[in-house]
Design a protein around this motif. Structure first.
Motif, PDB file in Angstrom:
ATOM      1  N   GLY A  47       1.005  -1.399   0.044  1.00  0.00           N
ATOM      2  CA  GLY A  47       0.170  -0.473   0.324  1.00  0.00           C
ATOM      3  C   GLY A  47       1.322   1.290  -0.501  1.00  0.00           C
ATOM      4  N   ASP A 152      -8.060  -5.614   5.122  1.00  0.00           N
ATOM      5  CA  ASP A 152      -7.541  -4.040   4.757  1.00  0.00           C
ATOM      6  C   ASP A 152      -7.123  -3.577   6.266  1.00  0.00           C
ATOM      7  OD1 ASP A 152      -8.083  -4.720   2.036  1.00  0.00           O
ATOM      8  OD2 ASP A 152      -9.996  -4.607   2.425  1.00  0.00           O
ATOM      9  N   THR A 154      -6.785   0.623   7.656  1.00  0.00           N
ATOM     10  CA  THR A 154      -6.074   1.833   6.464  1.00  0.00           C
ATOM     11  C   THR A 154      -6.066   2.565   8.184  1.00  0.00           C
ATOM     12  OG1 THR A 154      -7.913   0.884   5.006  1.00  0.00           O
ATOM     13  CG2 THR A 154      -7.442   3.715   6.159  1.00  0.00           C
ATOM     14  N   HIS A 167      -1.712   9.392   6.100  1.00  0.00           N
ATOM     15  CA  HIS A 167      -2.582   8.376   6.267  1.00  0.00           C
ATOM     16  C   HIS A 167      -1.722   6.878   5.161  1.00  0.00           C
ATOM     17  CE1 HIS A 167      -6.687   7.103   4.599  1.00  0.00           C
ATOM     18  NE2 HIS A 167      -6.271   6.802   2.915  1.00  0.00           N
ATOM     19  N   GLU A 169      -3.008   3.269   3.762  1.00  0.00           N
ATOM     20  CA  GLU A 169      -3.548   1.637   3.734  1.00  0.00           C
ATOM     21  C   GLU A 169      -2.968   1.020   2.639  1.00  0.00           C
ATOM     22  OE1 GLU A 169      -6.950   3.815   0.322  1.00  0.00           O
ATOM     23  OE2 GLU A 169      -7.105   5.012   1.594  1.00  0.00           O
TER      24      GLU A 169
END
Length: 174
Positions: A47, A152, A154, A167, A169
């Motif tokens: 990511g 996933d 985040t 940030h 992901e």
């Protein structure tokens, strides 16, 4: 604060959301045990971490059968030339009727996240206020969604005083 320190803190938070465990004994029913055991295996994720710079995050995660219906994990993420190792367990704690994930890391970060069953998967959410190594306040929010053949992750980190943020992901697959 240097980018390296921010990335180390961010990597530790990725670790928190990938880890699992509980200090309390976990005595779960067959359905709860089957759900967490369905994630046993090798996972890989790639990511992006966005902050002052954009950095690729590459992770490996291995989930194995633990004691007392727990699932152990060991993982490693690489970003900006830094490696983060994480370890812990995921368990359903019957006494509190919830899933818990705890972790330790080589970035001296430890923590516990609470998970809830959603549909056929689990979602772990973490929201907290903390301080970095320099005593600066951070607002942290993170989520891990375990759903079928995907995990996933985040997370967001916001430095309260400056408004600077990170940030990330990271989607995982087997």
């Amino acid at each position: 604060m240097t980018l390296f320190r921010r990335l180390t803190r961010a990597a530790a938070l990725v670790g928190l959301m990938l880890a699992g465990g509980s200090a309390a004994p976990a005595f779960a029913g067959p359905a709860e045990v089957a759900l967490i055991q369905s994630y046993i295996g090798e996972w890989r994720g790639r990511g992006v971490l966005v902050g002052a710079n954009r950095e690729t995050v590459v992770c490996r995660l291995n989930l194995t059968q633990g004691n007392q219906d727990k699932v152990n994990y060991n993982g490693r993420c690489t970003l900006a030339g830094t490696q983060l190792s994480i370890a812990g367990t995921i368990a359903y704690v019957e006494a509190s009727r919830r899933y818990e994930a705890a972790m330790t890391s080589n970035a001296t970060f430890t923590g516990i996240a609470v998970g809830q069953k959603r549909g056929n998967g689990l979602i772990f959410n973490l929201r907290e206020r903390d301080q970095d190594e320099e005593g600066k306040d951070l607002n942290i929010s993170a989520q891990i969604n375990l759903n079928g053949n995907a995990i996933d992750v985040t997370f967001d980190v916001v430095y309260v005083e400056s408004g600077d943020s990170l940030h990330a992901e990271v989607p995982f697959s087997r």
